[in-house]
Design an enzyme around this catalytic site. Structure first.
Site, mmCIF file in Angstrom:
data_model
loop_
_atom_site.group_PDB
_atom_site.id
_atom_site.type_symbol
_atom_site.label_atom_id
_atom_site.label_comp_id
_atom_site.label_asym_id
_atom_site.label_seq_id
_atom_site.Cartn_x
_atom_site.Cartn_y
_atom_site.Cartn_z
ATOM 1 N N ASN A 1 58.599 -75.811 22.009
ATOM 2 C CA ASN A 1 58.594 -76.081 23.454
ATOM 3 C C ASN A 1 57.733 -77.292 23.819
ATOM 4 O OD1 ASN A 1 56.964 -74.020 22.467
ATOM 5 N ND2 ASN A 1 57.451 -72.607 24.150
ATOM 6 N N CYS A 2 56.616 -77.466 23.112
ATOM 7 C CA CYS A 2 55.748 -78.598 23.449
ATOM 8 C C CYS A 2 56.370 -79.928 23.033
ATOM 9 C CB CYS A 2 54.379 -78.428 22.801
ATOM 10 S SG CYS A 2 53.537 -76.921 23.349
ATOM 11 N N THR B 1 48.535 -52.799 26.800
ATOM 12 C CA THR B 1 48.642 -52.602 28.247
ATOM 13 C C THR B 1 48.137 -51.201 28.602
ATOM 14 O OG1 THR B 1 50.856 -51.624 28.164
ATOM 15 C CG2 THR B 1 50.720 -54.040 28.209
ATOM 16 N N TYR C 1 52.322 -53.382 24.157
ATOM 17 C CA TYR C 1 51.425 -54.530 24.064
ATOM 18 C C TYR C 1 52.054 -55.702 24.804
ATOM 19 C CZ TYR C 1 49.202 -51.805 20.376
ATOM 20 O OH TYR C 1 48.570 -50.818 19.677
ATOM 21 N N ALA C 2 51.231 -56.671 25.163
ATOM 22 C CA ALA C 2 51.775 -57.870 25.801
ATOM 23 C C ALA C 2 50.961 -59.077 25.369
ATOM 24 C CB ALA C 2 51.767 -57.716 27.315
ATOM 25 N N GLY D 1 50.917 -63.753 25.397
ATOM 26 C CA GLY D 1 51.485 -65.050 25.762
ATOM 27 C C GLY D 1 51.292 -65.414 27.220
ATOM 28 N N ASP D 2 52.163 -66.298 27.712
ATOM 29 C CA ASP D 2 51.976 -66.864 29.048
ATOM 30 C C ASP D 2 52.126 -65.834 30.161
ATOM 31 O OD1 ASP D 2 51.650 -69.214 27.730
ATOM 32 O OD2 ASP D 2 53.456 -70.190 28.499
ATOM 33 N N TYR E 1 29.847 -90.282 10.292
ATOM 34 C CA TYR E 1 29.719 -91.661 10.749
ATOM 35 C C TYR E 1 30.000 -92.672 9.652
ATOM 36 C CZ TYR E 1 27.471 -96.092 11.847
ATOM 37 O OH TYR E 1 27.224 -97.437 12.009
ATOM 38 N N LYS F 1 25.017 -92.743 16.571
ATOM 39 C CA LYS F 1 24.909 -91.707 17.602
ATOM 40 C C LYS F 1 26.296 -91.555 18.206
ATOM 41 C CE LYS F 1 20.095 -92.650 18.677
ATOM 42 N NZ LYS F 1 19.218 -93.587 19.389
#
Lengths: 558, 558
Positions: free
Chosen positions: A41-42, A268, A274-275, A277-278, A421, A429
């Site tokens: 999807n991304c 839940t 259970y649930a 994701g978005d 570095y 720094k």
């Protein structure tokens, strides 16, 4: 044990594959209402833009591949329409034939995700979201059918909206970006979003802030400012809301945030359900309250945890930071934790640091600039959030900060991070260490800082502004009314300074700090303008985009 | 208060500028025996290579600029030759005139750095180190005077040696790299250094392992293998040792590691004398013993802490991780903490994870591979060290791990880091999360792993090796004697497997894990070959470079 999973993308499929690895004998059925599972999807916007050239690259798995490797029974085009919790069954509709079946479960995982938010874009307007493979098939077909340059309107300047804009521009489409708010990239504070706004203009995007789409019009859409803009395509990216209707109908508890309420093991209020994701609430790492954060990484992690929990392994979801990143025309904008405006809304005390370091040692070619903002709890020195925008190295620094927050490092402790570095990668720094040094100086009272939006009031109250940059820098642009005394001359010109509170500033804040140290030790009442001329300029730009009707408290963090 | 600082580069100059910011009235004198202060030592190789084109870019500050901004009295070409601790004076010699003066101090900071290690390269051989501006002036002048292609011998394949090689090649010089040990890049474990060795060969470098330079020869040098190689220039980069002679002559305590002994505020056994930088012991973060780590970042940080301490501010040095990074022909190699061979030498229990992830989502163009190694304390799950080699994103991942170690996150806790994900930056499960998942599976006993160097013994004891890659991958290269059963066919072909302990492997370890889960749940005694075919191949390559005279315990982590 038979587990049914509703939804076959990030959260659902992570749960399914992990559950198989933990239990060879489990019955696992995945119902996906769409035609595809485990798609990228991304990556969808980048297929629209032609950056990802092969459509097959979006399809990471198929029902066949998941059956072969993980013995999963994956049924696409199957929508779960009802849950009978007493009978422990679900009703499933084949979306093409309409045929309904009933399937029993021992454990049920709800992973249906989110739905596009409605009510902002007028009903009846032909828009398309950018959330599914079907969406991108539709959008690419539509654009391919246009002769000449295509035009698009993108509604909403958040993550998906901006990714859509970039990819449409990349494809040669003329884009109007319509945003209801007074800034682009709403997750950012306004002054940090200024470089994104500037870049959109450079790329020829017609950006309309404080604006909505009100109606369709001949060849395009009509905006709230009365203008009509061309649009072969209107992409609706105003945002998403949890898809909780199935759960709600079955009496599963929905939290105050609007997502399904779950405990630390993604369970839940029904111990068999259970649930993940978005569609689900997360616990916010900053205030430990339930919240909504829609990120693939969290969905994957919590999907795996759900499988662990079902298989009897220990699992507890860590609080969520909401780390997020946007690429836009070579710029990178990334954030973690809370923004300043969110802290202001919550009435939470905070300290702010702005810096403008280079991605690596400036004596080595190719260093790119970035702007950083760190938000700190003044009582505990805890890091509450960060925003970074710039070129290369932004993703690295936000990840370091996200890791530091997970490790409960204070802002001052950023000084002691040992970051790798060599001159092509960092500075001796690192910008992260520098943030820590500024934070440490503020915590110790070694320096006092004034924010860009506090400057006008301080000057109105009698403070005098001293610009300690070179005469050349001053001539190239300055804050009106500032006195210019270059830092290297400051000790010899103390007698030129007025007997008044002083505010010093330089380009980015570093010379200002040295100047403030000189002046405070010479008896002056002095503050250093945080982030210097660069942050002040970005802040003023962001204010100039805000309509006059906005009150001051809406415009700036008071 | 009068403070004298001996040495004007990273540590000394950080102390000087911080001290000035804290105390406008302090008397601060910096004596530097060289002709330059605050020069970009880490940039020197890149000036030789023509990557940094302007010599002036190496000179970050001058005595004049430091006087103007910080009122520092900086005297270059001044060597401190003696300390009279009772009188609190130093004797200073002007290196050009030989004139000696005596200067008093209230506080003395020793920041003289390190000196090139002697005794490996034969005395009398004309070599040059690559540590000062004078060195690069000499080297560039010498190369410019050569007609035709110049030749160089670089002795020592550590950080500086490899940076010198890269830059000489970049300049068109033919390079022979002579290394006493059996691998390049000694800080890495041998199998992780294999890609660096390969890249040197690709770049046309004549790499001579297990070899020393024994004498100068006509037009070049003679090596311990009897050959003579051409050399217009010989760079000695066998390493450095703390420069402690001034301190030792004054009765300052030198620690067992060879560096000046200091407490947490950088104070020596003389309360008026502080020491900082490459000449000083650090406290190792892994075993909390004094150790030598020569890094600019630590020198800067400890220089600042020294100033805080002298000014009466709280200061305590954090233990040092020794994070370090090398860029080489587009490869990046980075590490933090201890290597496996160091853990073996110390007799310290450890668990090892090798992975080979991509820098970002593979469905998005431009992903580059990397190899990661994580070392874990099996009792506490603490991270003891890491090594990463590959393309883009290596620097980010080592910095995340260094931050996780500073935050005392366990290896399993890497699973819950929320790292910024969009497909051009990472994967929804970042390589760091994946390391965590493997570590968590090992800690939980969900999987059992075998290391590459343990394979031969396990097979000799009767274990059977099963390659679960595809038939095509198997045909393209395999471990001799392995049975090929592709993962997706495994469940249907269990009866083909022998009644013996099994070792499964794939290309990088991930499919092997799934195979091991299937097999262990089907009653087999099974281990997954950690890091798969790729780590095994790298390990075998590294063994092939080791001379036969080496005992097994010298060659591999037993």
């Amino acid at each position: 044990m038979k587990t049914i999973i509703v939804g076959g993308v990030a959260g659902g499929m992570s749960a399914a594959t992990r559950l198989r690895r933990l239990d060879e004998t489990a019955d696992i059925i995945v119902f996906e209402r769409g035609h595809y599972v485990s798609f990228a999807n991304c990556g969808l916007p980048y297929y629209v833009g032609g950056v990802i050239t092969e459509r097959s690259n979006l399809l990471l798995q198929t029902p066949e591949s998941l059956s072969a490797r993980f013995r999963l029974d994956v049924r696409v085009d199957h929508e779960v329409t009802a849950i009978d919790r007493a009978a422990k069954t679900v009703t499933v509709r084949q979306t093409q034939t309409g045929a309904e079946t009933v399937e029993s479960y021992d454990r049920l995982i709800l992973a249906a995700g989110a739905l596009a938010r409605t009510g902002i874009t007028p009903a009846g307007l032909a828009t398309r979201t950018l959330r599914t493979v079907d969406d991108v098939d539709h959008i690419t077909a539509l654009l391919a059918a246009v002769t000449g340059q295509a035009s698009a309107v993108v509604i909403g300047a958040g993550f998906i909206g901006l990714e859509a804009v970039e990819n449409l521009v990349h494809r040669g489409v003329h884009v109007t970006l319509v945003e209801f708010g007074s800034q682009v990239f709403g997750p950012f504070d306004a002054e940090m979003a200024a470089p994104i706004f500037d870049e959109l203009l450079v790329q020829g995007v017609d950006v309309r802030l404080n604006t909505t789409v009100v109606a369709s019009a001949d060849g395009g859409v009509e905006l709230s400012d009365g203008s009509v803009v061309p649009a072969d395509l209107v992409i609706d990216s105003v945002g998403v809301l949890p898809d909780t209707s199935l759960a709600a109908r079955a009496g599963i508890t929905i939290g105050a945030s609007g997502g399904i309420a779950v405990d630390g093991s993604q369970q839940t209020n029904d111990p068999s359900i259970y649930a993940v994701g978005d569609g689900v609430e997360k616990i916010d790492a900053i205030d430990e309250n339930p919240t909504l954060i829609t990120m693939a990484g969290l969905a994957n992690r919590h999907g795996r945890a759900t499988a662990d929990s079902i298989a009897g392994e220990p699992a507890s979801a860590a609080p969520a930071l909401g780390t997020a990143i946007l690429g836009l025309f070579g710029l990178t904008a990334a954030m973690v934790g809370w923004s300043e405006k969110r802290l202001v809304r919550a009435g939470r005390a905070h300290r702010v640091v702005h810096t403008h370091p280079a991605s690596h040692a400036t004596y080595y070619p190719g260093a790119e600039g970035m702007s950083m903002k760190l938000l700190i709890d003044p009582a505990t020195d805890a890091i509450l959030g960060a925003q970074i925008v710039g070129g290369s190295g932004v993703d690295k620094r936000i990840d370091i900060l996200a890791t530091a927050m997970t490790g409960a490092l204070t802002a001052s402790a950023l000084t002691r991070l040992e970051l790798a570095y060599a001159p092509q990668y960092s500075s001796a720094k690192d910008p992260i260490n520098q943030l820590g040094y500024v934070a440490e100086n503020l915590a110790a009272g070694t320096t006092r800082a004034l924010q860009w939006h506090e400057l006008a009031a301080a000057r109105a109250a009698g403070a005098v502004l001293v610009d300690v940059r070179s005469a050349g820098e001053f001539a190239a642009g300055n804050i009106p009314g500032a006195i210019n005394v270059p830092l290297d001359e400051l000790r010899d010109r103390l007698d030129e300074l007025p007997d008044a509170p002083l505010i010093v500033h330089c380009q980015v804040g570093q010379r200002g700090h040295t100047a403030a140290r000189i002046l405070s030790q010479s008896g002056f009442d002095v503050q250093n303008l945080d982030g210097g001329y660069r942050t002040w300029t970005a802040g003023e730009t962001s204010l100039s985009l805000t309509p006059a009707r906005a009150t001051n408290s809406e415009r700036i963090p008071a």
